[in-house]
Design an enzyme around this catalytic site. Structure first.
Site, short mmCIF file in Angstrom:
data_model
loop_
_atom_site.label_atom_id
_atom_site.label_comp_id
_atom_site.label_asym_id
_atom_site.label_seq_id
_atom_site.Cartn_x
_atom_site.Cartn_y
_atom_site.Cartn_z
N ARG A 28 -13.07 15.53 -122.96
CA ARG A 28 -12.24 14.36 -123.72
C ARG A 28 -11.01 14.60 -123.92
O ARG A 28 -10.19 14.03 -124.89
CB ARG A 28 -12.75 13.97 -125.24
CG ARG A 28 -14.31 13.30 -125.38
CD ARG A 28 -14.18 11.95 -124.79
NE ARG A 28 -15.57 11.62 -124.95
CZ ARG A 28 -16.21 10.88 -125.90
NH1 ARG A 28 -15.56 10.80 -126.92
NH2 ARG A 28 -17.51 10.33 -125.75
N ARG A 32 -7.99 9.12 -127.14
CA ARG A 32 -7.24 8.57 -128.30
C ARG A 32 -6.33 9.64 -128.70
O ARG A 32 -5.16 9.17 -129.56
CB ARG A 32 -8.12 8.10 -129.22
CG ARG A 32 -8.51 6.56 -128.70
CD ARG A 32 -9.65 5.96 -129.58
NE ARG A 32 -10.79 7.14 -129.46
CZ ARG A 32 -11.97 6.66 -130.21
NH1 ARG A 32 -11.85 5.69 -130.95
NH2 ARG A 32 -12.97 7.42 -129.95
N ARG A 41 -4.49 1.22 -123.86
CA ARG A 41 -5.84 0.61 -124.63
C ARG A 41 -5.40 -0.40 -125.31
O ARG A 41 -6.19 -1.47 -125.85
CB ARG A 41 -6.79 1.79 -125.48
CG ARG A 41 -7.69 2.55 -124.52
CD ARG A 41 -8.78 2.12 -124.12
NE ARG A 41 -9.66 1.91 -125.27
CZ ARG A 41 -10.11 0.88 -126.22
NH1 ARG A 41 -9.47 -0.28 -125.93
NH2 ARG A 41 -11.02 1.06 -127.19
N ASP A 77 -17.67 6.88 -118.40
CA ASP A 77 -18.50 7.21 -119.44
C ASP A 77 -19.91 7.66 -118.76
O ASP A 77 -20.06 7.18 -117.91
CB ASP A 77 -18.59 6.09 -120.17
CG ASP A 77 -19.12 6.60 -121.54
OD1 ASP A 77 -18.58 7.08 -122.42
OD2 ASP A 77 -20.31 6.56 -121.85
N TYR A 154 -30.00 7.11 -125.41
CA TYR A 154 -29.33 5.93 -125.47
C TYR A 154 -30.37 4.69 -125.46
O TYR A 154 -30.33 3.68 -125.97
CB TYR A 154 -27.97 5.88 -124.94
CG TYR A 154 -27.07 6.53 -125.50
CD1 TYR A 154 -26.39 6.10 -126.66
CD2 TYR A 154 -26.44 7.70 -125.01
CE1 TYR A 154 -25.42 6.91 -127.28
CE2 TYR A 154 -25.36 8.57 -125.79
CZ TYR A 154 -24.91 7.88 -126.81
OH TYR A 154 -24.15 8.73 -127.40
O1 CP3 Z 1 -11.74 12.95 -121.06
C1 CP3 Z 1 -12.97 13.10 -120.64
O2 CP3 Z 1 -13.76 14.01 -121.19
C2 CP3 Z 1 -13.34 12.10 -119.44
C3 CP3 Z 1 -13.82 10.88 -120.00
C4 CP3 Z 1 -15.12 10.62 -120.86
C5 CP3 Z 1 -15.32 9.83 -121.81
N1 CP3 Z 1 -16.70 10.09 -122.19
C6 CP3 Z 1 -14.30 8.71 -122.18
C7 CP3 Z 1 -14.78 8.08 -123.38
C8 CP3 Z 1 -16.56 11.40 -120.90
C9 CP3 Z 1 -16.43 12.89 -119.96
C10 CP3 Z 1 -17.37 11.00 -121.86
C11 CP3 Z 1 -18.78 11.44 -121.64
C12 CP3 Z 1 -19.64 10.90 -122.98
N2 CP3 Z 1 -19.80 9.52 -123.27
C13 CP3 Z 1 -20.53 11.72 -123.52
C14 CP3 Z 1 -20.62 13.15 -123.17
C15 CP3 Z 1 -19.69 14.07 -124.00
C16 CP3 Z 1 -19.97 14.00 -125.48
O3 CP3 Z 1 -18.80 13.63 -126.34
O4 CP3 Z 1 -20.89 14.53 -126.16
C17 CP3 Z 1 -21.11 10.64 -124.38
C18 CP3 Z 1 -22.29 11.11 -125.51
C19 CP3 Z 1 -20.65 9.53 -124.37
C20 CP3 Z 1 -21.28 8.47 -124.88
C21 CP3 Z 1 -19.86 7.97 -125.66
N3 CP3 Z 1 -18.89 7.01 -125.23
C22 CP3 Z 1 -19.30 8.03 -127.07
C23 CP3 Z 1 -20.24 8.71 -128.00
C24 CP3 Z 1 -18.38 7.15 -127.43
C25 CP3 Z 1 -17.52 7.44 -128.52
C26 CP3 Z 1 -17.26 6.18 -129.44
C27 CP3 Z 1 -16.09 6.23 -130.05
O5 CP3 Z 1 -15.10 5.34 -130.21
O6 CP3 Z 1 -15.56 7.57 -130.69
C28 CP3 Z 1 -18.03 6.73 -126.22
C29 CP3 Z 1 -16.78 5.94 -125.79
C30 CP3 Z 1 -15.77 6.75 -124.97
N4 CP3 Z 1 -15.89 7.38 -123.92
C31 CP3 Z 1 -14.42 6.80 -125.46
C32 CP3 Z 1 -13.83 7.65 -124.24
C33 CP3 Z 1 -12.19 8.02 -124.36
C34 CP3 Z 1 -13.54 6.04 -126.43
C35 CP3 Z 1 -13.31 4.62 -126.14
C36 CP3 Z 1 -12.00 4.14 -126.86
O7 CP3 Z 1 -10.87 4.31 -126.07
O8 CP3 Z 1 -12.20 3.29 -127.31
#
Ligand code: CP3
Length: 357
Positions: A28, A32, A41, A77, A154
């Site tokens: 990540r 943010r 964003r 994602d 999910y």
């Molecule tokens: O920088 C990186 O790591 C690359 C991008 C990336 C994202 N998600 C972007 C993202 C990667 C590799 C993921 C993987 C992901 N997504 C996982 C596995 C990693 C982990 O954290 O366990 C999981 C479980 C998800 C599912 C998911 N997508 C979640 C739980 C969330 C978070 C919700 C939140 O708002 O915190 C997302 C959304 C997401 N994916 C965001 C990002 C940057 C936040 C989106 C935003 O900008 O609002």
């Protein structure tokens, strides 16, 4: 495609070879915590960024520029591929993926057809190509996919779950339906990862974030075959395969058995203990607690050095957090971590040195 590796400390470490320095990237790292990500964003939703190769490539490159990390990770994602083939999946701020009509019965399986990456997720592959053309030499691009168990959770729960009760009820109660579900998801992950590598990704990470909720016996029985299908299915492509779960210290050797070259470790066990469980021939990735980034600089520095010391200078260590960067992390703290890791063992012969004190 030029072979990745020779000049990349990240690829060398993934292969268990001595590297010019300990490589570091952060799960990540795009997101943010970076003001430049928040600026994008403000004008575009998360879904818009993922589906627009220019925006997704820009966001992928932001942490490389600001933090000086040794690898980029594709901005996308874990549900992006299934979103392209199943109606009614979206990502809600703060909550993550939401599935409007969750998968609960055998009949639901028909909703999961095979993924055709160039047709279903062309924007993902275009992002990979754009990022590759813009990355500095020696900084590889990591592609990724969600592992069958975590994506299934999910689909079955309908969103994030604390106890994964419906997922486990299906897995234990209807093992044939479960096996079919995770096998289809293995096919989706494998097709997506192969296409990412063919488009230019130089390493891959399989995220099984929620798998720590299972016992080792249940993991081996209900999950390992599907994850192994993904990891084994990449073997001929000759890219390092990283396998990661949270709270999965008890599963490390099983996750390596699934076919990983590198296993991601969270902060709950030390790298030293992780290596004992993994045995020789598997590299480790991790494992600073993301909360350490909120500590005063001296405390953070000591915790970074403790992670390095737990590895003890052995080749085959990719420095990372034990899980993703928390959204309100100060990027200056991330930058500090990169500088400490890169300074480690330098000036005394180049390669990683055992800790001296
Ligand atoms: O920088 C990186 O790591 C690359 C991008 C990336 C994202 N998600 C972007 C993202 C990667 C590799 C993921 C993987 C992901 N997504 C996982 C596995 C990693 C982990 O954290 O366990 C999981 C479980 C998800 C599912 C998911 N997508 C979640 C739980 C969330 C978070 C919700 C939140 O708002 O915190 C997302 C959304 C997401 N994916 C965001 C990002 C940057 C936040 C989106 C935003 O900008 O609002």
């Amino acid at each position: 495609m030029p072979p990745a590796g020779a000049a990349s400390p990240f690829i060398a470490a993934c292969r268990g070879q001595p590297a010019s320095r300990v490589p570091v990237w952060f799960m990540r790292q795009a997101g943010r915590s970076l003001p430049e990500y928040r600026a994008v964003r403000e004008r575009h939703s998360f879904a818009e960024v993922v589906a627009d190769p220019e925006l997704a490539a820009e966001v992928t490159l932001q942490p490389v520029r600001r933090l000086g990390v040794d690898a980029a990770i594709l901005f996308s994602d874990i549900v992006t591929p299934v979103q392209a083939i199943v109606d009614g999946i979206h990502i809600e701020a703060e909550r993550g993926p939401v599935v409007v009509a969750p998968f609960r019965t055998k009949a639901d399986l028909a909703r999961l057809r095979p993924l055709e990456p160039e047709l279903d997720v062309p924007y993902v592959l275009d992002t990979v190509r754009l990022v590759r053309s813009r990355l500095p030499a020696g900084v590889p691009l990591i592609g990724f996919a969600g592992a069958p168990f975590t994506v299934a959770s999910y689909l079955v729960e309908g969103g994030r779950s604390r106890d994964h009760r419906r997922t486990k009820a299906l897995m234990y109660g209807e093992p044939d339906v479960w096996a079919d579900l995770v096998d289809r998801l293995a096919g989706v992950a494998l097709a997506s990862l192969r296409a990412q590598v063919e488009a230019g990704a130089q390493a891959v990470q399989l995220f099984d974030s929620w798998v720590g909720t299972l016992s080792e016996a249940d993991y081996r029985r209900y999950v390992l075959p599907a994850s192994a299908r993904v990891l084994d299915g990449l073997a001929d492509l000759d890219v390092p395969r990283i396998h990661f779960g949270v709270g999965a210290g008890h599963l490390l050797s099983a996750m390596a058995d699934a076919g990983a070259d590198v296993v991601g470790v969270d902060w709950r066990i030390s790298l030293d203990e992780a290596r004992r469980r993994l045995g020789a021939g598997v590299a480790v990735q991790g494992n600073l607690d993301p909360a350490a980034l909120f500590c005063p600089p001296a405390v953070l520095a000591a915790r970074v050095r403790a992670v390095l010391a737990a590895n003890g200078g052995r080749p085959g260590h990719v420095f990372n957090l034990g899980w993703g960067v928390l959204p309100d992390t100060d990027p200056a703290a991330l930058r500090t971590v990169v500088e400490i890791v890169h300074g480690h063992g330098q000036g005394s012969g180049g390669a990683e040195q055992p800790p001296s004190g």
